[in-house]
Design an enzyme around this catalytic site. Structure first.
Site, PDB file in Angstrom:
ATOM      1  N   CYS A  69       0.820  -1.217   0.000  1.00  0.00           N
ATOM      2  CA  CYS A  69       0.000   0.000   0.000  1.00  0.00           C
ATOM      3  C   CYS A  69       0.852   1.263   0.000  1.00  0.00           C
ATOM      4  O   CYS A  69       1.705   1.460   0.874  1.00  0.00           O
ATOM      5  CB  CYS A  69      -0.926   0.000   1.219  1.00  0.00           C
ATOM      6  SG  CYS A  69      -1.916   1.499   1.367  1.00  0.00           S
ATOM      7  N   ARG A  98       0.011   4.613   3.039  1.00  0.00           N
ATOM      8  CA  ARG A  98       0.146   4.333   4.464  1.00  0.00           C
ATOM      9  C   ARG A  98       0.437   5.522   5.365  1.00  0.00           C
ATOM     10  O   ARG A  98       0.434   5.384   6.588  1.00  0.00           O
ATOM     11  CB  ARG A  98       1.216   3.251   4.677  1.00  0.00           C
ATOM     12  CG  ARG A  98       0.747   1.885   4.285  1.00  0.00           C
ATOM     13  CD  ARG A  98       1.822   0.858   4.532  1.00  0.00           C
ATOM     14  NE  ARG A  98       2.740   0.705   3.400  1.00  0.00           N
ATOM     15  CZ  ARG A  98       3.921   0.100   3.474  1.00  0.00           C
ATOM     16  NH1 ARG A  98       4.343  -0.364   4.648  1.00  0.00           N
ATOM     17  NH2 ARG A  98       4.683  -0.037   2.405  1.00  0.00           N
ATOM     18  N   TRP A 108      -9.254   5.800  -0.126  1.00  0.00           N
ATOM     19  CA  TRP A 108      -9.798   6.364  -1.350  1.00  0.00           C
ATOM     20  C   TRP A 108      -8.934   5.870  -2.501  1.00  0.00           C
ATOM     21  O   TRP A 108      -7.855   5.301  -2.283  1.00  0.00           O
ATOM     22  CB  TRP A 108      -9.814   7.900  -1.307  1.00  0.00           C
ATOM     23  CG  TRP A 108      -8.527   8.486  -0.845  1.00  0.00           C
ATOM     24  CD1 TRP A 108      -7.369   8.629  -1.553  1.00  0.00           C
ATOM     25  CD2 TRP A 108      -8.254   9.004   0.469  1.00  0.00           C
ATOM     26  NE1 TRP A 108      -6.389   9.195  -0.764  1.00  0.00           N
ATOM     27  CE2 TRP A 108      -6.902   9.445   0.469  1.00  0.00           C
ATOM     28  CE3 TRP A 108      -9.027   9.156   1.643  1.00  0.00           C
ATOM     29  CZ2 TRP A 108      -6.310  10.013   1.599  1.00  0.00           C
ATOM     30  CZ3 TRP A 108      -8.421   9.720   2.754  1.00  0.00           C
ATOM     31  CH2 TRP A 108      -7.075  10.143   2.721  1.00  0.00           C
ATOM     32  N   GLU A 154      -5.367   3.279 -10.304  1.00  0.00           N
ATOM     33  CA  GLU A 154      -6.036   1.988 -10.077  1.00  0.00           C
ATOM     34  C   GLU A 154      -7.213   1.828 -11.038  1.00  0.00           C
ATOM     35  O   GLU A 154      -7.487   0.739 -11.534  1.00  0.00           O
ATOM     36  CB  GLU A 154      -6.565   1.901  -8.636  1.00  0.00           C
ATOM     37  CG  GLU A 154      -5.491   1.973  -7.579  1.00  0.00           C
ATOM     38  CD  GLU A 154      -6.084   1.810  -6.183  1.00  0.00           C
ATOM     39  OE1 GLU A 154      -6.411   2.855  -5.575  1.00  0.00           O
ATOM     40  OE2 GLU A 154      -6.258   0.668  -5.733  1.00  0.00           O
TER      41      GLU A 154
HETATM   42  N1  ARG Z   1      -7.008  -1.772  -6.819  1.00  0.00           N
HETATM   43  C1  ARG Z   1      -8.318  -2.039  -6.292  1.00  0.00           C
HETATM   44  C2  ARG Z   1      -9.379  -1.543  -7.265  1.00  0.00           C
HETATM   45  O1  ARG Z   1      -9.047  -0.933  -8.235  1.00  0.00           O
HETATM   46  C3  ARG Z   1      -8.526  -1.394  -4.939  1.00  0.00           C
HETATM   47  C4  ARG Z   1      -7.485  -1.711  -3.877  1.00  0.00           C
HETATM   48  C5  ARG Z   1      -7.500  -0.759  -2.691  1.00  0.00           C
HETATM   49  N2  ARG Z   1      -7.223   0.588  -3.119  1.00  0.00           N
HETATM   50  C6  ARG Z   1      -7.197   1.677  -2.342  1.00  0.00           C
HETATM   51  N3  ARG Z   1      -6.955   2.828  -2.887  1.00  0.00           N
HETATM   52  N4  ARG Z   1      -7.408   1.588  -1.050  1.00  0.00           N
HETATM   53  O2  ARG Z   1     -10.546  -1.681  -7.081  1.00  0.00           O
END
Ligand code: ARG
Length: 359
Positions: A65, A68, A235, A240
């Site tokens: 992560c 953090r 968030w 991602e």
């Molecule tokens: N990578 C995952 C997704 O796209 C989420 C993982 C957690 N991500 C976060 N920013 N807390 O759905």
């Protein structure tokens, strides 16, 4: 077994009580109490404070992560006392609403009963909010990542809607009972339509994504105790969604369409059409979330925040562990400091772990 548990408990309680500036007396008393509980029933129960700190430190220790820096600001909701699927579903609705907070996302974890010889709570969903994926004659419709879970839901009686962004139902199981399935009320769902500030055609791709990533299928392990149902969220970092969920060939695979609409030569690798399309998709994701007032972080800011985290940890005389392959962002990784240094991928506890799927 019992000795292993006490050993794990001791290790955790020691470091927890040290970090929380408790006295030697408090530590000794607590360890006595824990050893009694373990002798009498085979396990022990965390105090609310131990639970909260364990959940936070579990985040601090999450090697993959990048977010953090904010580990100490996790909102911990203690729902260990709930006994029925109905109560758990209600608490999950509350989690979604509290964490979403109309777009000002609050990092939150809801913790249900710990695993004991006669009780196990499981949430079958990968994330509380996630889009369905269906196998069709013309290929996959929706999110390919959800294929097997979607099929499971249909077998449990869920009515498929055959759309590209159908939110899956929650599936909750206590012990070996038949799992309970429930639709998430519309009013709890916050989603962001993806548009671009100067490509007007972008909105016509009809892309969207949900606001809050809430991981629901991992175990939280604290001092030898495992919480099999402990959904948590932060968030999104833009990449991602923009460089993985909507871009991966094995996910929504949007780059060819975007490249075409941008007028790029998608037959030629040296036109770098994938890179250009990827960049505009990521710009669109960040722009759309920002404009809608939904918390999101770009990968440059996230990397700077991670550097701050590394500094703060070193001030506290703790070493930072990390998984380089996950920490580097999938877009322009070498523009962040993370790319240029090694990370030690040793696993510290408390932490969050994968568990085998119940379906
Ligand atoms: N990578 C995952 C997704 O796209 C989420 C993982 C957690 N991500 C976060 N920013 N807390 O759905």
């Amino acid at each position: 077994m019992i000795n292993d548990l006490f050993k794990e408990a001791k290790e955790y309680i020691h470091s927890c009580y040290r970090e929380l500036n408790k006295t030697e007396q408090e530590l000794d008393n607590r360890l006595n109490e824990i050893s009694k509980q373990i002798l009498n029933q085979g396990y022990y129960k965390h105090t609310a404070e131990e639970l909260e700190y364990g959940a936070k430190v579990g985040w601090r220790n999450s090697n993959r992560c990048i977010g953090r820096l904010f580990w100490d600001h996790l909102n911990v909701i203690d729902k260990r006392n709930l006994n029925t699927e109905e109560e758990i579903i209600e608490a999950l609705f509350e989690h979604i609403e509290y964490a979403t907070n109309k777009g000002r996302i609050r990092p939150t974890i809801t913790i249900f009963s710990q695993k004991t010889p006669n009780k196990t709570v499981r949430i079958w969903n990968h994330q509380l909010i996630r889009y369905a994926g269906y196998k069709t004659e013309q290929g996959v419709l929706g999110d390919p990542h959800s294929l097997s879970f979607t099929e499971t839901c249909i077998n449990l009686g869920w009515e498929p809607k055959f759309g590209k962004f159908d939110v899956l139902p929650l599936v909750i199981q206590i012990n070996e009972n038949h799992p309970k399935l429930v639709e998430i009320p519309e009013r709890l769902l916050l989603e962001v339509p993806i548009r671009h500030h100067h490509y007007n055609w972008f909105k016509d791709l009809n892309l969207k994504w949900y606001a809050v990533p809430m991981i629901a299928d991992m175990i939280l392990e604290i001092g030898g105790i495992t919480y099999t149902a402990a959904p948590f969220n932060g968030w999104y970092m833009g990449t991602e969604i923009g460089a993985r969920n909507l871009a991966d060939e094995s996910r929504y695979n949007m780059l060819p369409q975007i490249g075409n609409l941008m007028g790029l030569d998608i037959k030629s690798n040296i036109s770098l059409w994938k890179d250009r399309a990827l960049l505009e998709l990521n710009t669109a994701v960040l722009h759309s979330f920002k404009e809608d007032g939904v918390s999101i972080v770009d990968h440059h800011t996230a990397a700077q925040q991670f550097q701050k985290f590394e500094e703060k940890e070193s001030e506290s005389e703790r070493s930072v562990t990390g998984d380089w392959t996950w920490l580097i962002p999938p877009l322009s990784p070498a523009t962040t400091h993370i790319f240029h240094k090694p990370y030690n991928n040793e696993i510290k506890k408390p932490n969050y772990f994968y568990q085998t799927k119940p379906y």
